[in-house]
Motif scaffolding. Structure first.
Motif, mmCIF file in Angstrom:
data_model
loop_
_atom_site.group_PDB
_atom_site.id
_atom_site.type_symbol
_atom_site.label_atom_id
_atom_site.label_comp_id
_atom_site.label_asym_id
_atom_site.label_seq_id
_atom_site.Cartn_x
_atom_site.Cartn_y
_atom_site.Cartn_z
ATOM 1 N N UNK A 1 -65.553 -27.771 -41.154
ATOM 2 C CA UNK A 1 -65.648 -28.898 -40.663
ATOM 3 C C UNK A 1 -64.776 -29.314 -39.408
ATOM 4 N N UNK A 2 -63.330 -28.688 -39.714
ATOM 5 C CA UNK A 2 -62.725 -29.008 -38.733
ATOM 6 C C UNK A 2 -62.845 -28.070 -37.291
ATOM 7 N N UNK A 3 -63.149 -26.913 -37.852
ATOM 8 C CA UNK A 3 -63.549 -26.142 -36.396
ATOM 9 C C UNK A 3 -64.775 -26.446 -35.807
ATOM 10 N N UNK A 4 -65.696 -27.136 -36.606
ATOM 11 C CA UNK A 4 -66.931 -27.541 -35.977
ATOM 12 C C UNK A 4 -66.819 -28.891 -35.124
ATOM 13 N N UNK A 5 -65.887 -29.596 -35.891
ATOM 14 C CA UNK A 5 -65.254 -30.699 -34.842
ATOM 15 C C UNK A 5 -64.768 -30.475 -33.551
ATOM 16 N N UNK A 6 -63.638 -29.457 -33.909
ATOM 17 C CA UNK A 6 -63.031 -29.029 -32.552
ATOM 18 C C UNK A 6 -64.030 -28.461 -31.513
ATOM 19 N N UNK A 7 -64.843 -27.589 -32.022
ATOM 20 C CA UNK A 7 -65.999 -27.042 -30.944
ATOM 21 C C UNK A 7 -66.868 -27.956 -30.241
ATOM 22 N N UNK A 8 -67.085 -29.282 -30.972
ATOM 23 C CA UNK A 8 -67.879 -30.325 -30.567
ATOM 24 C C UNK A 8 -66.969 -31.169 -29.511
ATOM 25 N N UNK A 9 -65.626 -31.309 -29.792
ATOM 26 C CA UNK A 9 -64.875 -31.887 -28.711
ATOM 27 C C UNK A 9 -64.664 -31.116 -27.343
ATOM 28 N N UNK A 10 -64.251 -29.836 -27.781
ATOM 29 C CA UNK A 10 -64.072 -28.960 -26.584
ATOM 30 C C UNK A 10 -65.190 -28.554 -25.928
ATOM 31 N N UNK A 11 -66.060 -28.468 -26.324
ATOM 32 C CA UNK A 11 -67.433 -27.946 -25.376
ATOM 33 C C UNK A 11 -68.594 -29.076 -25.205
ATOM 34 N N UNK A 12 -68.676 -30.096 -26.036
ATOM 35 C CA UNK A 12 -69.820 -31.081 -25.958
ATOM 36 C C UNK A 12 -71.277 -30.481 -26.783
ATOM 37 N N UNK A 13 -71.185 -29.355 -27.413
ATOM 38 C CA UNK A 13 -72.312 -29.091 -27.983
ATOM 39 C C UNK A 13 -72.487 -30.043 -29.207
ATOM 40 N N UNK A 14 -73.518 -30.014 -30.068
ATOM 41 C CA UNK A 14 -73.621 -30.788 -31.102
ATOM 42 C C UNK A 14 -73.112 -30.391 -32.225
ATOM 43 N N UNK A 15 -72.791 -31.429 -33.299
ATOM 44 C CA UNK A 15 -72.050 -30.988 -34.836
ATOM 45 C C UNK A 15 -73.237 -29.634 -35.357
ATOM 46 N N UNK A 16 -74.316 -30.048 -35.232
ATOM 47 C CA UNK A 16 -75.248 -29.181 -35.806
ATOM 48 C C UNK A 16 -75.160 -27.716 -35.135
ATOM 49 N N UNK A 17 -74.984 -27.573 -33.716
ATOM 50 C CA UNK A 17 -74.957 -26.272 -33.250
ATOM 51 C C UNK A 17 -73.675 -25.767 -33.567
ATOM 52 N N UNK A 18 -72.660 -26.488 -33.665
ATOM 53 C CA UNK A 18 -71.221 -25.837 -33.912
ATOM 54 C C UNK A 18 -71.312 -25.282 -35.549
ATOM 55 N N UNK A 19 -71.857 -26.154 -36.383
ATOM 56 C CA UNK A 19 -71.822 -25.532 -37.758
ATOM 57 C C UNK A 19 -72.699 -24.295 -37.953
ATOM 58 N N UNK A 20 -73.992 -24.165 -36.842
ATOM 59 C CA UNK A 20 -74.540 -23.129 -37.256
ATOM 60 C C UNK A 20 -73.788 -21.950 -36.682
#
Length: 57
Positions: free
Chosen positions: A14-33
């Motif tokens: 979850x921390x990594x997913x949230x970081x990816x969302x913040x850093x790149x603007x992808x969705x949380x669902x995309x980050x989790x995938x």
């Protein structure tokens, strides 16, 4: 896998997913995938794929 270990792993995902969302603007669902596909070991790979994903949308 112990309950504590599973909980720690889920928290890290979850921390990594949230970081990816913040850093790149992808969705949380995309980050989790992406994390499910690539794992947590390579942040540069996750970041690269997230940036490419964002460019394609």
């Amino acid at each position: 896998m112990s309950t504590d270990r599973a909980s720690e792993l889920q928290s890290a995902k979850e921390r990594h997913a949230n970081w990816l969302v913040d850093k790149t603007g992808i969705t949380l669902s995309q980050a989790r995938e992406l994390i499910e596909l690539l794992g947590l070991a390579s942040l540069p790979s996750l970041l690269r794929e997230a940036v490419l994903l964002k460019k394609s949308t």
